[in-house]
Design a protein around this motif. Structure first.
Motif, PDB file in Angstrom:
ATOM      1  N   SER A   5       0.835  -1.206   0.000  1.00 31.82           N
ATOM      2  CA  SER A   5       0.000   0.000   0.000  1.00 31.82           C
ATOM      3  C   SER A   5       0.865   1.250   0.000  1.00 31.82           C
ATOM      4  CB  SER A   5      -0.914   0.004   1.221  1.00 31.82           C
ATOM      5  OG  SER A   5      -1.394   1.303   1.497  1.00 31.82           O
ATOM      6  N   PHE A   6       0.582   2.174  -0.900  1.00 29.18           N
ATOM      7  CA  PHE A   6       1.317   3.430  -0.951  1.00 29.18           C
ATOM      8  C   PHE A   6       1.168   4.189   0.362  1.00 29.18           C
ATOM      9  CE2 PHE A   6       1.321   8.035  -1.828  1.00 29.18           C
ATOM     10  CZ  PHE A   6       2.601   8.185  -2.329  1.00 29.18           C
ATOM     11  N   TYR A   7      -0.027   4.151   0.928  1.00 29.98           N
ATOM     12  CA  TYR A   7      -0.291   4.850   2.195  1.00 29.98           C
ATOM     13  C   TYR A   7       0.578   4.276   3.317  1.00 29.98           C
ATOM     14  CZ  TYR A   7      -2.648   6.293   6.473  1.00 29.98           C
ATOM     15  OH  TYR A   7      -2.916   6.782   7.724  1.00 29.98           O
ATOM     16  N   ILE A   8       0.631   2.945   3.414  1.00 27.40           N
ATOM     17  CA  ILE A   8       1.425   2.296   4.462  1.00 27.40           C
ATOM     18  C   ILE A   8       2.905   2.645   4.305  1.00 27.40           C
ATOM     19  CG2 ILE A   8       2.276   0.051   5.265  1.00 27.40           C
ATOM     20  CD1 ILE A   8      -0.518  -1.066   4.778  1.00 27.40           C
ATOM     21  N   GLN A   9       3.399   2.595   3.087  1.00 23.89           N
ATOM     22  CA  GLN A   9       4.808   2.896   2.842  1.00 23.89           C
ATOM     23  C   GLN A   9       5.151   4.324   3.259  1.00 23.89           C
ATOM     24  OE1 GLN A   9       5.088   2.019  -1.317  1.00 23.89           O
ATOM     25  NE2 GLN A   9       4.810  -0.178  -1.028  1.00 23.89           N
ATOM     26  N   GLN A  10       4.265   5.258   2.936  1.00 22.26           N
ATOM     27  CA  GLN A  10       4.519   6.651   3.299  1.00 22.26           C
ATOM     28  C   GLN A  10       4.451   6.863   4.806  1.00 22.26           C
ATOM     29  OE1 GLN A  10       5.601   9.050   1.109  1.00 22.26           O
ATOM     30  NE2 GLN A  10       5.709   7.213  -0.178  1.00 22.26           N
ATOM     31  N   GLN A  11       3.556   6.135   5.474  1.00 18.37           N
ATOM     32  CA  GLN A  11       3.466   6.235   6.929  1.00 18.37           C
ATOM     33  C   GLN A  11       4.735   5.722   7.595  1.00 18.37           C
ATOM     34  OE1 GLN A  11       0.846   8.453   7.201  1.00 18.37           O
ATOM     35  NE2 GLN A  11       0.336   7.335   9.067  1.00 18.37           N
TER      36      GLN A  11
END
Length: 460
Positions: free
Chosen positions: A94-100
């Motif tokens: 997930s792009f969101y998880i990676q950025q978090q």
């Protein structure tokens, strides 16, 4: 300069896999504090008490917030890619998880890595020399078997191994000649001039071979631009479709259907051919759009590495083809004549075009001799398949430095021929060693490194 760069003591982090939705993503963290920073996010166990080269599964948390369930791969300095403490975090894609996760790492002291910074640190920490580091980028960008094989060979030290051997032998002679300077009053020679001549000759041959390999090396790395040129309705689009084995270009019996260029790639025996289907070339066109198309065709022909001149065997004559050949030869183009539509002309076509040199007869519509054409294209570019197994120079920076090495070798030989004093001979040898060192990175500067590694992808 290198001392300054080696004093970097911050910790960097970046996504090492392409952005986008996927099963997993890998975030790489490198630096003295890599383990300590990730340890703050990993409550399952104390990572700093774990041995290197181990895997650990658990939750990654920022405060009370769970970021993801991850697998951590631990590498302790100096046994890592960068030579520093490294942790690779395998998380969900997930792009969101990676950025978090990246944000959490930054909050606890990591800095987002610049393009190529992991490999730059590997170079600065002596894990790779500069040619090996550049081969890493070539390997990532490789898209054929030949380019991948050559990049992998150079990454493992194929090119730098050759240069290192040459450099070591020259250093030995340089030391002996400089030793003679300490005994100048004794008039003694520690360096055998005859052996030095032989060494310089051997190095010259190897450098010349490396420079000559660039033609093929550039083809392996970047592919071959092939312009398909011919009169309207010669079958250029049909040929493109036949080579690609798919209907990529519009085919019609109406002359001049192709008004602009169409570009596609074809892999032949590990070499990438960039095929350019062009608008038909004729002296008088029926409109402005077709005129622009013809102009673009001529431009593509001028810029191509290889021109494939397609003609209709039913309509072309030996005399008219002679004129086309003279034009191609006048522009010093590597070319191949291709007679199309042989299925409609019985068995007399080959005799009709005797004496024209490089020529292949095909039927694009009925797939006659298409494989023969592909082999001919390959053989025009790769004259000897065995050369693909040799070490190939693929980098213009290396070519420039090798040309300087070659020039400095001539200067050493001239110095010996003219019996110049040993200090001047030693100076010429040091200059040659300098240029060899530029290639592998023993001698470099910060601006050069920034330029080289800025072309890498982030995370590598």
């Amino acid at each position: 300069m290198l001392g300054k760069l080696q004093d970097w003591n911050d910790t960097i982090a970046a996504l090492a896999t392409p952005q986008g939705v996927g099963a997993i993503g890998v975030i790489r963290v490198s630096g003295n504090d890599a383990w300590a920073i990730v340890n703050k996010l990993f409550p399952s166990k104390n990572l700093q008490q774990q041995p290197g080269h181990t895997l650990h599964v658990g939750l990654l948390k920022s405060g009370n917030e769970t970021l993801d369930e991850v697998v951590l791969s631990l590498y302790k300095a100096p046994k890592s890619y960068t030579g520093e403490n490294v942790i690779e975090i395998s998380c969900h894609g997930s792009f969101y998880i990676q950025q978090q996760i990246l944000q959490a790492l930054a909050t606890h002291g990591a800095r987002l890595a610049k393009p190529g910074e992991f490999t730059q640190r590997a170079f600065l920490n002596g894990k790779l020399d500069l040619t090996q580091a550049e081969a890493v980028a070539d390997l990532i960008a490789s898209n054929t078997a030949a380019s991948s094989k050559n990049a992998l060979k150079n990454m493992r030290g194929g090119f730098s191994g050759i240069l290192g051997n040459l450099r070591d032998q020259l250093i030995t002679f340089s030391a002996l000649i400089e030793l003679e300077l300490d005994f100048s009053q004794e008039d003694v020679e520690f360096a055998d001039r005859k052996k030095l001549y032989n060494l310089l000759s051997e190095i010259g041959l190897q450098v010349a071979a490396l420079l000559q390999s660039f033609r093929l090396g550039n083809v392996v790395k970047n592919g071959v631009q092939v312009a398909i040129i011919g009169k309207p309705n010669a079958g250029k689009s049909t040929l493109l479709n036949a080579l690609l084995k798919e209907d990529r270009a519009i085919v019609s019996d109406i002359a001049g259907t192709t008004r602009d260029t169409i570009e596609e790639t074809l892999n032949i025996n590990g070499i990438l051919f960039r095929l350019i289907d062009t608008a038909g070339i004729r002296e008088h066109t029926s409109g402005i759009i077709e005129t622009i198309g013809v102009e673009r065709s001529l431009e593509k022909m001028r810029n191509a590495d290889l021109v494939l001149y397609l003609f209709d065997v039913r309509e072309e004559t030996n005399q008219s083809l002679q004129s086309a050949v003279q034009t191609l030869q006048g522009q010093q183009k590597n070319y191949l004549l291709v007679g199309n539509k042989v299925d409609d002309n019985g068995t007399t076509f080959e005799q009709d075009f005797n004496g024209l040199g490089n020529i292949v007869f095909i039927s694009a519509r009925h797939n006659i001799n298409i494989e023969v054409l592909q082999e001919k294209l390959f053989s025009l570019i790769v004259e000897d398949k065995s050369l693909l197994n040799d070490t190939l120079v693929t980098n213009t920076r290396h070519v420039s430095a090798l040309e300087k090495v070659q020039q400095s070798l001539h200067e050493i030989i001239d110095a010996l021929d003219n019996q110049l004093p040993g200090d001047l001979v030693a100076l010429d040898i040091r200059r040659c060693l300098h240029f060899l060192g530029e290639i592998t990175g023993e001698i470099t500067n910060e601006d050069q490194l920034d330029y080289i590694f800025s072309k890498f992808c982030i995370g590598k």
